[in-house]
Design an enzyme around this catalytic site. Sequence first.
Site, PDB file in Angstrom:
ATOM      1  N   GLU A   1       0.790  -1.237   0.000  1.00  0.00           N
ATOM      2  CA  GLU A   1       0.000   0.000   0.000  1.00  0.00           C
ATOM      3  C   GLU A   1       0.823   1.288   0.000  1.00  0.00           C
ATOM      4  OE1 GLU A   1      -3.981  -1.296   2.370  1.00  0.00           O
ATOM      5  OE2 GLU A   1      -2.251  -0.867   3.602  1.00  0.00           O
TER       6      GLU A   1
HETATM    7  C1  TNX Z   1      -4.842  -3.644   4.600  1.00  0.00           C
HETATM    8  S1  TNX Z   1      -3.299  -6.018   4.061  1.00  0.00           S
HETATM    9  C2  TNX Z   1      -3.553  -3.492   5.094  1.00  0.00           C
HETATM   10  C3  TNX Z   1      -3.368  -3.050   6.475  1.00  0.00           C
HETATM   11  C4  TNX Z   1      -4.656  -2.736   7.174  1.00  0.00           C
HETATM   12  C5  TNX Z   1      -5.707  -3.748   6.802  1.00  0.00           C
HETATM   13  C6  TNX Z   1      -7.001  -3.536   7.527  1.00  0.00           C
HETATM   14  C7  TNX Z   1      -2.177  -5.098   4.027  1.00  0.00           C
HETATM   15  C8  TNX Z   1      -0.970  -5.685   3.533  1.00  0.00           C
HETATM   16  N1  TNX Z   1      -2.400  -3.854   4.425  1.00  0.00           N
HETATM   17  O1  TNX Z   1      -2.512  -1.930   6.509  1.00  0.00           O
HETATM   18  O2  TNX Z   1      -4.430  -2.765   8.542  1.00  0.00           O
HETATM   19  O3  TNX Z   1      -5.925  -3.683   5.424  1.00  0.00           O
HETATM   20  O4  TNX Z   1      -7.904  -4.539   7.267  1.00  0.00           O
END
Ligand code: TNX
Length: 496
Positions: free
Chosen positions: A308
């Site tokens: 992300e």
């Molecule tokens: C996605 S999954 C994220 C996290 C968040 C989560 C909440 C991923 C690799 N990153 O930063 O905490 O969703 O559901």
Amino acid sequence: MRVVWRRLSLGLVMLVTSCGSGTPAQPEQLALVPYPASVTRLEQGFTIESGDTVTSAEPAVAAQLVAGISADTGLELTTGPTGRIRLDLDAPQAGAEGYELTVGPGGAHISAATAEGLFRGAQTFRQLARERAVPGVRVSDRPRYAWRGAMLDVARHFRPVADVKRFVDLMAAYKLNVLHLHLTDDQGWRIAVPGWPNLTTVGASTEVGGGPGGFYTAADYREIVRYAQERFVRVVPEVDVPGHTNAALAAHPELTCDGVAPEPYTGIKVGFSALCPGKPETARFLNDVLKELAALTPGHHLHIGGDEVEKLSPREYAQIVELATQAVTANGKEVVGWQEAGATVLPPNSLIQYWQTNGGPEDVKRAVAQGAKVIMSPASRVYLDMKYDDSTRIGQTWAGTTEIDDAYDWDPATLIEGIGDDRIEGVEMALWTETVVTMNDVELLAFPRLPAIAEVAWTPQSQRSFDAFATRLAPLATVWDRWEVDYHRSPRIAWP
Ligand code: TNX
């Protein structure tokens, strides 16, 4: 048509189908979770009693079996040389984690090739001994996947060492073997690193919602590793870079491009922070952090995050991720990264963690083309922070709501086209903690989905069906009550 479990005279358990309105389906499977690869019922078992003795070539495993049975039943067993519960390293064919368990009128015998195999077998025996009358049985068992993990996010809300140990106990009872600690994120930095003092004095002092945060000293972290190791759970630490780094940037503004510290962050947005590409401090930081984690961690793997990132170009992203992966390799470890890291050059033997359908399969395939193996963490199945239904008092819903059958009823080998079991290292559930404040919150989200996903990772697909699982799961609630574990009373299970 009805599906019935029948035992043939051969002693094999076989699935047969019957039509029409005959006798109702008998729940002939023993209430074991995860269900073993092979179970044969025998005529007679024995009744376990206080004073019974466990004899083992591995005294530490014997001691834990005694403690486990005591926690489940209140019975006080002992360890010693002549018990009727025996654990022997006499099954070289059982593999790294496999075991054979036989229960007859004279007692129980667990055979394995390793202490780890004995420990896994001991968990099965614990479940059989729950009601004291241990049924006669022959079990031959080994896991489907080598990596059966649970990720705990201690960054969004910090968890003290004692809570992490309790989580490890709950994992080990269901034969999970990897504790992935998500140690850093925008809202907090949870591990001390020599030479970077503000990571803990400043970076650790926040969490979601403005609470006090916290961090692990090297001694705390080592204690978690030791405790987990004793239960044959290995710790995989994650330092999430280049994004999810606001806490580090606020602590050490030399890591930002303009040298200005951002405000500490206690909300729940993602994607807005990043280390500064091209700055020598960034490389020094990654080297120091990963060197320390490598020194503290006996396991082979370090997780570098990689998810992300919205603030970097693909080239900048790859540059920083590759600095991190090179630091992992230089310190003698292997890389684990979230799916996005598949777009970078990965070192040999890397693991890529699939988490969402959006772009995920392509990133995973890029990683696999470089020789990586895959950890399956599909958000809509195994993100324990998703609500069960709209009434769940905590949790998120961005990947949908996830009831017990959603968590259970899928096959890792058919998730991504072309990625079968030969490329899959295992399955890992993830407990993100934006909405998770207390240990009760952790338990409510983990139970009963943790045992369900443990079975996805352990049990052969051919032995799994949700209806049979639901029947085996229901009686476990009695044990969770004894352990004082909070759990979701899913309407899809006929709880006692
Ligand atoms: C996605 S999954 C994220 C996290 C968040 C989560 C909440 C991923 C690799 N990153 O930063 O905490 O969703 O559901």
